[in-house]
Motif scaffolding. Structure first.
Motif, mmCIF file in Angstrom:
data_model
loop_
_atom_site.group_PDB
_atom_site.id
_atom_site.type_symbol
_atom_site.label_atom_id
_atom_site.label_comp_id
_atom_site.label_asym_id
_atom_site.label_seq_id
_atom_site.Cartn_x
_atom_site.Cartn_y
_atom_site.Cartn_z
ATOM 1 N N VAL A 12 0.952 -1.355 -0.252
ATOM 2 C CA VAL A 12 0.055 0.042 -0.128
ATOM 3 C C VAL A 12 0.785 1.190 0.068
ATOM 4 C CG1 VAL A 12 -1.646 1.350 1.303
ATOM 5 C CG2 VAL A 12 -1.996 -1.082 1.033
ATOM 6 N N SER A 13 1.927 1.211 0.862
ATOM 7 C CA SER A 13 2.939 2.434 1.079
ATOM 8 C C SER A 13 3.451 2.747 -0.228
ATOM 9 C CB SER A 13 3.846 2.167 2.062
ATOM 10 O OG SER A 13 3.241 2.150 3.326
ATOM 11 N N ALA A 14 3.800 1.734 -0.891
ATOM 12 C CA ALA A 14 4.577 1.657 -2.337
ATOM 13 C C ALA A 14 3.668 2.080 -3.323
ATOM 14 C CB ALA A 14 5.363 0.563 -2.660
ATOM 15 N N LEU A 15 2.644 1.692 -3.334
ATOM 16 C CA LEU A 15 1.623 2.108 -4.504
ATOM 17 C C LEU A 15 1.183 3.539 -4.250
ATOM 18 C CD1 LEU A 15 -0.741 -1.044 -4.721
ATOM 19 C CD2 LEU A 15 1.044 -0.372 -6.183
ATOM 20 N N GLN A 16 1.018 4.025 -2.907
ATOM 21 C CA GLN A 16 0.615 5.316 -2.690
ATOM 22 C C GLN A 16 1.757 6.290 -3.191
ATOM 23 O OE1 GLN A 16 -0.208 5.075 1.500
ATOM 24 N NE2 GLN A 16 -2.649 4.908 1.109
ATOM 25 N N GLU A 23 -6.293 2.663 -0.405
ATOM 26 C CA GLU A 23 -6.851 3.007 0.884
ATOM 27 C C GLU A 23 -7.013 1.546 1.473
ATOM 28 O OE1 GLU A 23 -11.325 3.516 1.748
ATOM 29 O OE2 GLU A 23 -11.110 4.278 -0.372
ATOM 30 N N THR A 24 -6.656 1.245 2.714
ATOM 31 C CA THR A 24 -6.773 0.017 3.451
ATOM 32 C C THR A 24 -7.991 -0.115 4.231
ATOM 33 O OG1 THR A 24 -4.372 0.273 3.908
ATOM 34 C CG2 THR A 24 -5.336 -1.405 5.323
ATOM 35 N N VAL A 25 -8.390 -1.293 3.787
ATOM 36 C CA VAL A 25 -9.681 -1.905 4.215
ATOM 37 C C VAL A 25 -9.942 -3.249 4.699
ATOM 38 C CG1 VAL A 25 -11.401 -0.410 2.641
ATOM 39 C CG2 VAL A 25 -10.466 -2.557 1.984
ATOM 40 N N GLY A 28 -7.728 -6.127 3.270
ATOM 41 C CA GLY A 28 -6.885 -5.742 1.968
ATOM 42 C C GLY A 28 -6.973 -4.401 1.852
ATOM 43 N N ALA A 29 -7.014 -4.012 0.550
ATOM 44 C CA ALA A 29 -6.879 -2.461 0.167
ATOM 45 C C ALA A 29 -7.723 -2.341 -0.911
ATOM 46 C CB ALA A 29 -5.598 -2.206 -0.080
ATOM 47 N N LEU A 30 -8.127 -0.945 -1.316
ATOM 48 C CA LEU A 30 -8.583 -0.975 -2.366
ATOM 49 C C LEU A 30 -7.995 0.144 -3.271
ATOM 50 C CD1 LEU A 30 -12.381 0.124 -1.415
ATOM 51 C CD2 LEU A 30 -11.576 -2.016 -2.723
ATOM 52 N N VAL A 31 -7.443 -0.108 -4.461
ATOM 53 C CA VAL A 31 -6.798 0.760 -5.573
ATOM 54 C C VAL A 31 -7.823 1.407 -6.305
ATOM 55 C CG1 VAL A 31 -4.959 0.737 -7.128
ATOM 56 C CG2 VAL A 31 -4.920 -1.039 -5.251
ATOM 57 N N ARG A 32 -7.952 2.733 -6.540
ATOM 58 C CA ARG A 32 -8.833 3.301 -7.245
ATOM 59 C C ARG A 32 -8.196 3.867 -8.435
ATOM 60 N NH1 ARG A 32 -13.327 4.774 -4.195
ATOM 61 N NH2 ARG A 32 -13.107 4.711 -1.912
#
Length: 152
Positions: A12-16, A23-25, A28-32
């Motif tokens: 998540v940190s690398a993608l951000q 966003e973390t949910v 998992g995480a949601l990539v918009r």
């Protein structure tokens, strides 16, 4: 914090950091990406590396009586996909009565194994995410607007 959460958080940190909206949910995480949201789940592979699972909800639903036609159309679409596949998942809707037809959601799914969470592998994940989302969305939209191959 489990190892999977640590790996997920690193992803998540690398993608951000690369400019993606993530966003973390729950687990998992949601990539918009525009209107689309790809759910991302990560877990350590017991044999080394990280397994990343991607799910793209297409907001398409199919009732049981349409399955034969839909399955043929999905099979043809899947043959042309390089970065994922279309799957059907039963919708568990307790609000419907027992006599209601069984309904399935059409989902895009992909699995990617990363050797590690180094820069090169994270770049490969970003590219896979981008191509998976674009390829699945384009294939479904082209089918829905171009022919009657997949009508829900």
């Amino acid at each position: 914090m489990t190892a999977s959460q640590t790996e997920l958080q690193r992803i998540v940190s690398a993608l951000q950091a690369s400019g993606m909206t993530v966003e973390t949910v729950e687990d998992g995480a949601l990539v918009r990406n525009g209107e689309n949201r790809v759910a991302l789940f990560a877990e350590a592979d017991p044999q080394g590396g990280v397994i990343v699972r991607l799910h793209l909800d297409l907001d398409l639903y199919v009732e049981e009586d349409a399955l034969p036609d839909i399955l043929m159309g999905m099979n043809l679409l899947n043959q042309g996909l390089d970065y994922g596949a279309l799957n059907l998942d039963p919708v568990d809707d307790e609000d419907l009565g027992e006599d209601a037809p069984l309904t399935f959601a059409v989902l895009g799914r992909a699995v990617l194994w990363l050797r590690d969470l180094g820069a090169a592998e994270l770049e490969r994940l970003r590219e896979h995410l981008r191509r998976f989302e674009a390829e699945v969305t384009e294939a479904v939209e082209r089918t829905l607007h171009g022919s009657k191959g997949l009508s829900a």
